[in-house]
Structure formats: C-alpha cells, structure tokens
Design an enzyme around this catalytic site. Structure first.
Site, short mmCIF file in Angstrom:
data_model
loop_
_atom_site.label_atom_id
_atom_site.label_comp_id
_atom_site.label_asym_id
_atom_site.label_seq_id
_atom_site.Cartn_x
_atom_site.Cartn_y
_atom_site.Cartn_z
N GLY A 152 -18.38 20.87 19.81
CA GLY A 152 -17.40 19.88 19.33
C GLY A 152 -16.23 20.59 18.66
CG ASP A 165 -28.51 22.36 14.15
OD1 ASP A 165 -28.96 21.43 14.85
OD2 ASP A 165 -28.73 23.56 14.38
CE LYS A 208 -34.00 24.98 17.45
NZ LYS A 208 -33.63 26.17 16.63
CG ASN A 237 -35.06 16.12 13.01
OD1 ASN A 237 -36.23 15.99 12.67
ND2 ASN A 237 -34.46 17.30 13.06
CE LYS A 269 -42.01 5.12 11.84
NZ LYS A 269 -42.32 6.14 10.82
CE1 TYR A 282 -26.84 17.78 28.61
CE2 TYR A 282 -26.83 17.21 30.94
CZ TYR A 282 -26.42 16.97 29.64
OH TYR A 282 -25.60 15.88 29.39
CE LYS A 303 -28.26 14.80 26.84
NZ LYS A 303 -27.82 14.05 25.64
#
Ligand code: UDP
Length: 318
Positions: free
Chosen positions: A41, A61, A96, A104, A110, A150, A154
C-alpha cells in the site's frame, strides 16, 4: 441530534481497492479506521484524507495481534499483496496475511459483533476448466506453483470465513474480485494495466507475455466498489463474483493501450509466467439477481480515466 456514525474498519486501507472503498464508506457517512502495514500500500492513496475527523489510520500488520477499543460495525478485510509480481517476491507475507491475518480480523469481527467482508479473488478458480466462472466452480489451482501462495491463502481465507460464520454466527460475506483497474494502482506493481500504460507513456515496448491469447475481463474500480458496498449490506454468506464480463485477449488489450495512449510503441513478446490462467471471465448472474448490480463503465471510458491518472502521476513524480 444526529445519529452517531457507524464505524467501519478497512484493512489494506492504503491499497488500490482499500483506499477507494474508504472513500465510499466516508461518503456513506461511516467513520473509518484504516489499517495497513504499507508493504504494498502507499500513503499517497490516503493523503487526501489527512485531517478528516471521520478517518483514522493505524500502521499495523494484521498478522500480528489486533486490538481496537470502541464499537465497530463493519469490517472489510482487504489487506494482501494482489499482483503476481508482488506475491512472487513476498510469498510468505502473502500466505500469512490471508491466513493468520484473516483469523485475527475475523476474531475482531466476532469480538465486536461486526459484519465482515472478505476480499477474495477469481484466483480461487486457478487456471479454470469452466468458462465463464460461476461461484459454484471449485477451481483448478496448483497449490505448489508460484501462484499457490496467493491462491491457496485466499482459499483458506474463504474456508476460515465460512467457519466463523457457521461456528460463531459472524455475519460474513465473501467477494470474489476479478481483474480491476483504475486510478491509484501502483505503476510498478507488474499487473498488466499499469504495466502497459506505464510502458506506452514512457515510450517503451509493451511486454505481452506468451502469445497474448490468454484472456482477462477488466472491471473499472467504481463499478467494483459499488458491488462490494451492496454486498456488504446484504445477508448472503457464500461467495459472490464481482467483475466485468467484458472479456478480451491480452494482445487485444495491448493494442487498445497503444491506440488510446496515442503511442507508437511496438509489442514485445516475453515468456508466459508459470500457471498463468489461460482464460478468465466472471459469470455475474448471482450478483445481478442478489444485488441488482452490474457494471456500468465501458472499457474505453474507464481506461481513458486510468491513462489520465497515470499521465498526471508521471508528470508529478519527483
Ligand atoms: N501480462 C502481460 N504483460 C505484463 C503483465 C501481465 O502480458 O507486463 C499478462 C499476464 O501474463 C496475464 C495477464 O496479463 O495473462 C494479466 O496479468 P496480471 O498480472 O494483471 O494479473 P492476473 O490476472 O494474471 O492475476
């Protein structure tokens, strides 16, 4: 007295899609908390938000433990490298962010009782044997190939999202994003749209991989964001394709860029990267029926705007 604003969290907030999504959420009256570790980004994409009282940015992160005080209503998990060149260079971060990171961020959803939208991808279909691709197609992915980091991450993220929905009743949605383009893409991110426009504007030959017969279907960013915003308001939990079915070969795309930039650059053929999907086109019947959504921006119009953006970008570049 006016109603208190709802709060949305966007991960990958300084990326191409995260920043456009943020603009839309602010325009819809949300307060937005943006998160990004700035690996792919760029703060340039969010610098126009500096001083906006409804916007906060946290450099974080999401693969690391996540804590946010206060109420959160909606979470959009858009953090991930998304260009094949990026994920080839940083395959472990790519794995990751969509595995540990998704876990996370789902945990945050939640805890807060927030809805959750996962930015998934047409890469879940791999090099597809079904064409066009419907959501019901399970895909043809090479787990150990260069794109595996990737694609499988996903796919794992989708599985984790469905598990949080089923086991913890989190109000989750999954958008499978097809090739999208527009202002704020990174010029050097290696994806075909910025690559060809950048080459044409810089007076370099256009690098077509393979013989250019592979196809892609390009969606302009404003259409994509509209589809995602509508999906976020829905209560549909299984994946939904959002993309533009206007399919073309990469060679046709290169010729269009030469024509529309007015450049006289030749085409230079380069080796086709391993596992490069041969075809890709979304079947968007589900999005049409569920969200009343379909793309509105024609290719020429979207590409003209994107070329204008890159022209300005190159002019302002120090
Ligand atoms: N491509 C190309 N030249 C480039 C970059 C990409 O011919 O400089 C091709 C690539 O091989 C693929 C298509 O354009 O077939 C789209 O590539 P991109 O990296 O944009 O994303 P993908 O759809 O493969 O994830």
């Amino acid at each position: 007295m006016s109603k208190p604003k709802k709060t949305a969290v966007v991960t990958g907030a300084a990326g191409f899609l995260g920043s456009h999504l943020t603009d839309r959420l602010l325009a819809e009256g949300f307060r937005v908390i943006g998160m990004d570790n700035l690996i792919t980004g760029n703060v340039r994409n969010i610098e126009h938000l500096a001083g906006n009282p409804d916007y906060d940015f946290i450099k974080h992160d999401v693969t690391k433990f996540l804590f946010l005080p206060g109420k959160v209503d909606r979470i959009f998990h858009f953090a991930s490298p998304a260009s094949p060149i990026d994920y080839l260079q940083i395959p472990i971060q790519t794995l990751k962010v969509s595995s540990l990171g998704t876990h996370n961020v789902l945990g945050l959803a939640k805890e807060k009782g927030a809805s959750f939208v996962l930015a998934s991808t047409s890469e879940c279909y791999g090099d597809p044997l079904e064409h066009p691709q419907k959501e019901t197609y399970w895909g043809n992915v090479n787990p150990i190939g260069p794109r595996g980091c990737y694609d499988e991450a996903k796919r794992f993220a989708e599985a984790m999202t469905m598990a949080y929905h089923r086991a913890h009743a989190v109000d989750t949605k999954i958008v499978r994003i097809f090739n999208t383009y527009g202002p704020r893409m990174r010029l050097e991110d290696g994806r075909v749209v910025p690559a060809f426009i950048g080459q044409a504007l810089a007076g370099r030959p256009l690098s077509v991989f393979g013989d250019g017969s592979q196809t892609r279907s390009f969606c302009y960013v404003s259409d994509l964001i509209e589809g995602i915003f509508r999906l976020s308001q829905s209560h549909y939990h299984e994946p939904v394709n959002i993309g533009n079915p206007d399919e073309m070969t990469i060679l046709q795309f290169a010729e269009a860029i030469v024509r529309l930039t007015g450049s006289r650059q030749p085409i230079e053929f380069k080796p086709l990267p391993e596992d490069d999907p041969k075809v890709r086109q979304p079947d968007i019947s589900l999005a049409k029926q569920l969200l009343g959504w379909e793309p509105k921006v024609f290719f020429n119009e979207g590409i003209e705007k994107t070329i204008a953006y890159f022209r300005d970008f190159l002019r302002m570049k120090p």
